[in-house]
Design a protein around this motif. Structure first.
Motif, PDB file in Angstrom:
ATOM      1  N   TRP A 297      -1.365   7.613   6.224  1.00 12.89           N
ATOM      2  CA  TRP A 297      -1.038   6.581   5.244  1.00 12.89           C
ATOM      3  C   TRP A 297      -2.127   5.517   5.157  1.00 12.89           C
ATOM      4  O   TRP A 297      -2.686   5.112   6.164  1.00 12.89           O
ATOM      5  N   THR A 298      -2.383   5.054   3.943  1.00 15.02           N
ATOM      6  CA  THR A 298      -3.215   3.873   3.716  1.00 15.02           C
ATOM      7  C   THR A 298      -2.278   2.675   3.709  1.00 15.02           C
ATOM      8  O   THR A 298      -1.297   2.662   2.954  1.00 15.02           O
TER       9      THR A 298
ATOM     10  N   ARG B  65      -2.690   9.356  -1.372  1.00 12.22           N
ATOM     11  CA  ARG B  65      -1.429   9.575  -2.089  1.00 12.22           C
ATOM     12  C   ARG B  65      -0.234   8.999  -1.344  1.00 12.22           C
ATOM     13  O   ARG B  65       0.882   9.042  -1.824  1.00 12.22           O
ATOM     14  N   ASP B  66      -0.492   8.465  -0.143  1.00  9.44           N
ATOM     15  CA  ASP B  66       0.553   7.820   0.646  1.00  9.44           C
ATOM     16  C   ASP B  66       0.095   6.401   0.938  1.00  9.44           C
ATOM     17  O   ASP B  66      -0.856   6.191   1.696  1.00  9.44           O
ATOM     18  N   VAL B  67       0.777   5.426   0.314  1.00  9.45           N
ATOM     19  CA  VAL B  67       0.354   4.031   0.421  1.00  9.45           C
ATOM     20  C   VAL B  67       1.526   3.159   0.877  1.00  9.45           C
ATOM     21  O   VAL B  67       2.635   3.273   0.347  1.00  9.45           O
ATOM     22  N   VAL B  68       1.249   2.324   1.862  1.00  9.34           N
ATOM     23  CA  VAL B  68       2.201   1.313   2.318  1.00  9.34           C
ATOM     24  C   VAL B  68       1.673  -0.044   1.887  1.00  9.34           C
ATOM     25  O   VAL B  68       0.515  -0.373   2.150  1.00  9.34           O
ATOM     26  N   LEU B  69       2.510  -0.817   1.214  1.00 13.06           N
ATOM     27  CA  LEU B  69       2.183  -2.213   0.929  1.00 13.06           C
ATOM     28  C   LEU B  69       2.948  -3.060   1.934  1.00 13.06           C
ATOM     29  O   LEU B  69       4.183  -3.156   1.858  1.00 13.06           O
ATOM     30  N   ASP B  70       2.232  -3.614   2.898  1.00 17.47           N
ATOM     31  CA  ASP B  70       2.852  -4.469   3.909  1.00 17.47           C
ATOM     32  C   ASP B  70       2.877  -5.889   3.351  1.00 17.47           C
ATOM     33  O   ASP B  70       1.857  -6.576   3.316  1.00 17.47           O
ATOM     34  N   LEU B  71       4.049  -6.311   2.909  1.00 17.08           N
ATOM     35  CA  LEU B  71       4.202  -7.619   2.273  1.00 17.08           C
ATOM     36  C   LEU B  71       4.776  -8.656   3.237  1.00 17.08           C
ATOM     37  O   LEU B  71       5.231  -9.712   2.812  1.00 17.08           O
ATOM     38  N   SER B  72       4.731  -8.349   4.531  1.00 13.93           N
ATOM     39  CA  SER B  72       5.320  -9.265   5.509  1.00 13.93           C
ATOM     40  C   SER B  72       4.596 -10.605   5.572  1.00 13.93           C
ATOM     41  O   SER B  72       5.166 -11.592   6.014  1.00 13.93           O
ATOM     42  N   GLY B  73       3.352 -10.654   5.093  1.00 11.96           N
ATOM     43  CA  GLY B  73       2.609 -11.908   5.082  1.00 11.96           C
ATOM     44  C   GLY B  73       2.655 -12.639   3.752  1.00 11.96           C
ATOM     45  O   GLY B  73       2.001 -13.659   3.578  1.00 11.96           O
ATOM     46  N   VAL B  74       3.437 -12.122   2.810  1.00 17.14           N
ATOM     47  CA  VAL B  74       3.545 -12.762   1.490  1.00 17.14           C
ATOM     48  C   VAL B  74       4.684 -13.780   1.546  1.00 17.14           C
ATOM     49  O   VAL B  74       5.826 -13.428   1.828  1.00 17.14           O
ATOM     50  N   HIS B  75       4.364 -15.038   1.286  1.00 13.90           N
ATOM     51  CA  HIS B  75       5.401 -16.069   1.362  1.00 13.90           C
ATOM     52  C   HIS B  75       5.868 -16.537  -0.005  1.00 13.90           C
ATOM     53  O   HIS B  75       6.803 -17.337  -0.104  1.00 13.90           O
TER      54      HIS B  75
ATOM     55  N   LEU C  98       4.240  -4.552  -8.265  1.00 14.29           N
ATOM     56  CA  LEU C  98       4.926  -3.625  -7.354  1.00 14.29           C
ATOM     57  C   LEU C  98       5.570  -2.471  -8.127  1.00 14.29           C
ATOM     58  O   LEU C  98       5.468  -1.313  -7.719  1.00 14.29           O
ATOM     59  N   VAL C  99       6.212  -2.796  -9.232  1.00 19.81           N
ATOM     60  CA  VAL C  99       6.841  -1.757 -10.057  1.00 19.81           C
ATOM     61  C   VAL C  99       5.771  -0.833 -10.646  1.00 19.81           C
ATOM     62  O   VAL C  99       5.931   0.395 -10.658  1.00 19.81           O
ATOM     63  N   ALA C 100       4.657  -1.414 -11.107  1.00 20.07           N
ATOM     64  CA  ALA C 100       3.563  -0.605 -11.656  1.00 20.07           C
ATOM     65  C   ALA C 100       2.946   0.283 -10.578  1.00 20.07           C
ATOM     66  O   ALA C 100       2.590   1.437 -10.841  1.00 20.07           O
ATOM     67  N   ALA C 101       2.820  -0.237  -9.356  1.00 22.00           N
ATOM     68  CA  ALA C 101       2.275   0.553  -8.245  1.00 22.00           C
ATOM     69  C   ALA C 101       3.196   1.731  -7.950  1.00 22.00           C
ATOM     70  O   ALA C 101       2.730   2.855  -7.707  1.00 22.00           O
ATOM     71  N   ARG C 102       4.493   1.501  -7.989  1.00 26.90           N
ATOM     72  CA  ARG C 102       5.464   2.580  -7.771  1.00 26.90           C
ATOM     73  C   ARG C 102       5.300   3.660  -8.839  1.00 26.90           C
ATOM     74  O   ARG C 102       5.270   4.851  -8.546  1.00 26.90           O
ATOM     75  N   ARG C 103       5.174   3.219 -10.083  1.00 26.13           N
ATOM     76  CA  ARG C 103       5.011   4.160 -11.197  1.00 26.13           C
ATOM     77  C   ARG C 103       3.729   4.973 -11.038  1.00 26.13           C
ATOM     78  O   ARG C 103       3.717   6.189 -11.234  1.00 26.13           O
TER      79      ARG C 103
ATOM     80  N   CYS D 135       1.182  10.369  -9.717  1.00 26.31           N
ATOM     81  CA  CYS D 135       0.208  11.238  -9.045  1.00 26.31           C
ATOM     82  C   CYS D 135       0.849  11.966  -7.861  1.00 26.31           C
ATOM     83  O   CYS D 135       0.160  12.424  -6.958  1.00 26.31           O
ATOM     84  N   ARG D 136       2.168  12.039  -7.881  1.00 24.12           N
ATOM     85  CA  ARG D 136       2.955  12.706  -6.827  1.00 24.12           C
ATOM     86  C   ARG D 136       2.701  12.105  -5.446  1.00 24.12           C
ATOM     87  O   ARG D 136       2.742  12.798  -4.436  1.00 24.12           O
ATOM     88  N   GLY D 137       2.429  10.813  -5.446  1.00 22.55           N
ATOM     89  CA  GLY D 137       2.223  10.106  -4.188  1.00 22.55           C
ATOM     90  C   GLY D 137       3.488   9.389  -3.756  1.00 22.55           C
ATOM     91  O   GLY D 137       4.535   9.507  -4.389  1.00 22.55           O
ATOM     92  N   ARG D 138       3.355   8.655  -2.667  1.00 26.88           N
ATOM     93  CA  ARG D 138       4.488   7.892  -2.144  1.00 26.88           C
ATOM     94  C   ARG D 138       4.068   6.457  -1.899  1.00 26.88           C
ATOM     95  O   ARG D 138       2.961   6.198  -1.423  1.00 26.88           O
TER      96      ARG D 138
END
Length: 124
Positions: free
Chosen positions: A13-14, A43-53, A63-68, A73-76
């Motif tokens: 995962w990235t 094709r496997d991406v984690v967005l770690d938003l734990s530092g977003v306040h 976030l919705v666009a990233a999901r789309r 591209c058959r990613g996650r």
């Protein structure tokens, strides 16, 4: 606080560790980093938003666009959103829930769990 995005690997995962404010000015940075990861073949991406306040509707839109994009591209795409405390990123969780889009995402407590295909997502 300025937005900061740091890329890391967790297994296959990235992981994009995002910190600061995810708003109209900064959200294009996150969009570009997700596009860059896909362009690099990830094709496997984690967005770690734990530092977003702070996250506004433009941040949610990214976030919705990233999901789309990942689905096209058959990613996650998986998100890291801490469950408790206003200072540790739960603001994003509340914003997603208030806008009715929290259920669209697989959410995990941390990047290690998000990159583990055996781990179960947190419930909405």
């Amino acid at each position: 606080m300025m937005l900061k995005v740091v890329e890391a690997r967790e297994g296959s995962w990235t992981v994009l560790h995002v910190s600061g404010e995810l708003d109209l000015v900064s959200s294009p940075v996150v969009r570009q980093r997700v596009h860059d990861a896909v362009a690099a073949g990830d094709r496997d991406v984690v967005l770690d938003l734990s530092g977003v306040h702070f996250c506004d509707s433009s941040g949610v839109g990214v976030l919705v666009a990233a999901r789309r994009l990942m689905r096209s591209c058959r990613g996650r795409l998986r998100l890291v959103l801490p469950a408790h405390g206003a200072e540790d990123g739960s603001h994003v969780n509340r914003v997603l829930a208030a806008l009715g889009v929290r259920r669209l995402f697989e959410v995990y407590a941390d990047a290690v769990a998000a990159a583990d295909d055996e781990a179960r997502p947190l419930s909405a």
